[in-house]
Motif scaffolding. Structure first.
Motif, PDB file in Angstrom:
ATOM      1  N   ALA A 160      22.934 -39.008  42.650  1.00 14.48           N
ATOM      2  CA  ALA A 160      22.719 -37.636  42.199  1.00 14.48           C
ATOM      3  C   ALA A 160      21.805 -37.594  40.974  1.00 14.48           C
ATOM      4  O   ALA A 160      21.008 -36.668  40.810  1.00 14.48           O
ATOM      5  N   LEU A 161      21.923 -38.598  40.097  1.00  9.67           N
ATOM      6  CA  LEU A 161      21.040 -38.693  38.940  1.00  9.67           C
ATOM      7  C   LEU A 161      19.731 -39.394  39.267  1.00  9.67           C
ATOM      8  O   LEU A 161      18.750 -39.275  38.521  1.00  9.67           O
ATOM      9  N   GLY A 162      19.731 -40.195  40.348  1.00 10.84           N
ATOM     10  CA  GLY A 162      18.581 -41.034  40.638  1.00 10.84           C
ATOM     11  C   GLY A 162      18.514 -42.261  39.755  1.00 10.84           C
ATOM     12  O   GLY A 162      17.430 -42.802  39.512  1.00 10.84           O
ATOM     13  N   TRP A 163      19.680 -42.741  39.272  1.00 10.73           N
ATOM     14  CA  TRP A 163      19.732 -43.885  38.360  1.00 10.73           C
ATOM     15  C   TRP A 163      20.285 -45.108  39.087  1.00 10.73           C
ATOM     16  O   TRP A 163      21.212 -45.001  39.879  1.00 10.73           O
ATOM     17  N   ARG A 164      19.745 -46.269  38.746  1.00  5.42           N
ATOM     18  CA  ARG A 164      20.257 -47.546  39.261  1.00  5.42           C
ATOM     19  C   ARG A 164      20.240 -48.580  38.139  1.00  5.42           C
ATOM     20  O   ARG A 164      19.303 -48.636  37.350  1.00  5.42           O
ATOM     21  N   ASP A 165      21.289 -49.397  38.088  1.00  5.13           N
ATOM     22  CA  ASP A 165      21.346 -50.560  37.198  1.00  5.13           C
ATOM     23  C   ASP A 165      21.023 -50.188  35.745  1.00  5.13           C
ATOM     24  O   ASP A 165      20.151 -50.792  35.103  1.00  5.13           O
ATOM     25  N   VAL A 166      21.756 -49.214  35.230  1.00  8.35           N
ATOM     26  CA  VAL A 166      21.566 -48.782  33.837  1.00  8.35           C
ATOM     27  C   VAL A 166      22.629 -49.465  32.973  1.00  8.35           C
ATOM     28  O   VAL A 166      23.831 -49.235  33.160  1.00  8.35           O
ATOM     29  N   PRO A 167      22.250 -50.301  32.003  1.00 12.58           N
ATOM     30  CA  PRO A 167      23.226 -51.042  31.188  1.00 12.58           C
ATOM     31  C   PRO A 167      23.802 -50.170  30.067  1.00 12.58           C
ATOM     32  O   PRO A 167      23.444 -50.321  28.891  1.00 12.58           O
TER      33      PRO A 167
END
Length: 394
Positions: A171-178
């Motif tokens: 939904a955010l379009g985020w991947r692998d955010v530390p």
């Protein structure tokens, strides 16, 4: 001047099941004010263990007892009750959603003290910079000198709690955010990351009204995910992947999904999807779920039907899960049943014999604020003596 920052230990394994000190603290949370004799019964510990852990929890400012002169005289040994001390500590949190960030503070009973909402920027780096920049001012305004036990960072999708990483939030379009690695050195607080379905399940088990049996929690917003708890412990799965329901098929749906299939649950029933349908059908002037809910509350039958349709699609998608897990209760957190509770029977009807298991979440309009702080509070109630590494809480 910033409030006192009392750090839990830096990321360390927190047991799923509470130790003896946690058993005492939870007994006081759920039954307090509670005399020590009652704590012995509730926690199933010896009198010596309860006395020892009570002294530790008093020293940490997690429980308190009224001054003796406030107690009514009674024959025999004094029975001074203990209760959760909400005056010394707070938990901070930020919930990251599609439209906005929700900052919040809660006391040790999970009650929201303060909240602020701000628009969300698009890039994850900009969002985390915004969180770090806004948090000190938020704490100055509302913590009022109380110790801050940590920062919860909560969002939808797949969150790896041990790594502190948002693996994926479509939904955010985020991947692998530390999340933890970026925020913890900057905010100078322990950072506890969690998915919002699991965070709210922690909150329900600690502070909610839905009971403590086997529980399936379903969160439906722009992100759609679930959490499963049995015996008071959450099911994690590999890399905390349990509860991924975004791609469950919805019978009859032809909505295209970015995964390449059609009819996946998240794209079919997400807030944004329902709002776009309302605007396309002329029910609202533009895609905004709040406008749709307002129209439904004012009696617009087209709006009400869209809301009914969403609940029906949710029910058809999750019914196989209920058959497989057979929980004692299904907790549903989503906007239609929050603002239009009279439509909850629509969902129950679609679920047939399982309909009597459905409950709405316990936290109403505080839901996102509670979710944000819940990972911090869950860590405290699992490992209260972890606070000792920071010295006295007073």
């Amino acid at each position: 001047m910033l409030p006192t920052l009392i750090a839990m230990p830096g990321r360390r394994a927190v047991p799923d099941r509470p130790d003896n000190a946690a058993a005492v603290l939870r007994a006081v949370l759920h039954r307090g004010p509670l005399a020590r004799t009652a704590i012995i019964r509730e926690a199933g510990l010896s009198g010596a263990a309860v006395s020892r852990h009570t002294a530790e929890l008093l020293a940490l400012g997690l429980v308190w007892q009224p001054p003796e002169h406030e107690q009514r005289p009674r024959p025999g040994r004094p029975r001074i009750p203990l209760d959760i001390d909400t005056s010394h500590h707070v938990a901070a949190g930020v919930h990251i959603a599609v439209p906005r960030l929700t900052f919040s503070l809660a006391d040790l009973r999970g009650r929201v003290i303060a909240r602020e909402r701000v628009p969300r920027q698009s890039h994850p780096g900009a969002v985390l910079h915004d969180v770090a920049a806004r948090l000190p001012g938020f704490l100055r305004r509302y913590a009022k000198g109380r110790s801050v036990l940590g920062l919860g960072v909560v969002t939808g999708g797949w969150v790896d709690v041990d790594a502190g990483v948002l693996v994926e939030n479509a939904a955010l379009g985020w991947r692998d955010v530390p999340l933890r690695r970026v925020l913890q050195p900057v905010v100078r607080l322990p950072v506890h990351v969690e998915s919002h379905a699991r965070a709210l399940t922690h909150a329900e088990l600690l502070f909610g009204t839905v009971g403590s049996g086997d529980l399936l929690h379903l969160f439906v917003g722009n992100a759609v995910d679930a959490a499963i708890a049995t015996g008071g412990a959450l099911l994690h799965g590999r890399r905390y992947g349990a509860g991924s329901v975004a791609h469950l098929p919805v019978p009859g749906s032809t909505t295209p999904c970015p995964c390449g299939r059609t009819g996946c649950l998240q794209v079919t029933v997400a807030d944004r999807t329902i709002a776009e349908r309302a605007a396309a059908g002329g029910v609202t002037a533009h895609p905004d779920l709040r406008l749709l809910l307002r129209a439904a509350r004012e009696g617009d039958e087209r709006a009400v039907e869209l809301c009914r349709s969403r609940l029906g699609m949710v029910a058809r998608a999750v019914r196989p899960m209920l058959d497989m897990i057979s929980p004692d209760v299904l907790v549903l957190t989503e906007a239609v049943t929050l603002h239009l509770p009279q439509l909850l029977p629509e969902l129950s009807s679609e679920l047939g014999g399982a309909g009597d298991l459905v409950r709405t979440g316990s936290f109403g309009t505080d839901t996102l604020a509670v979710a944000a702080t819940a990972p911090v509070l869950a860590a405290v109630y699992q490992d209260p003596l972890g606070l000792r590494t920071s010295g006295s809480a007073r």
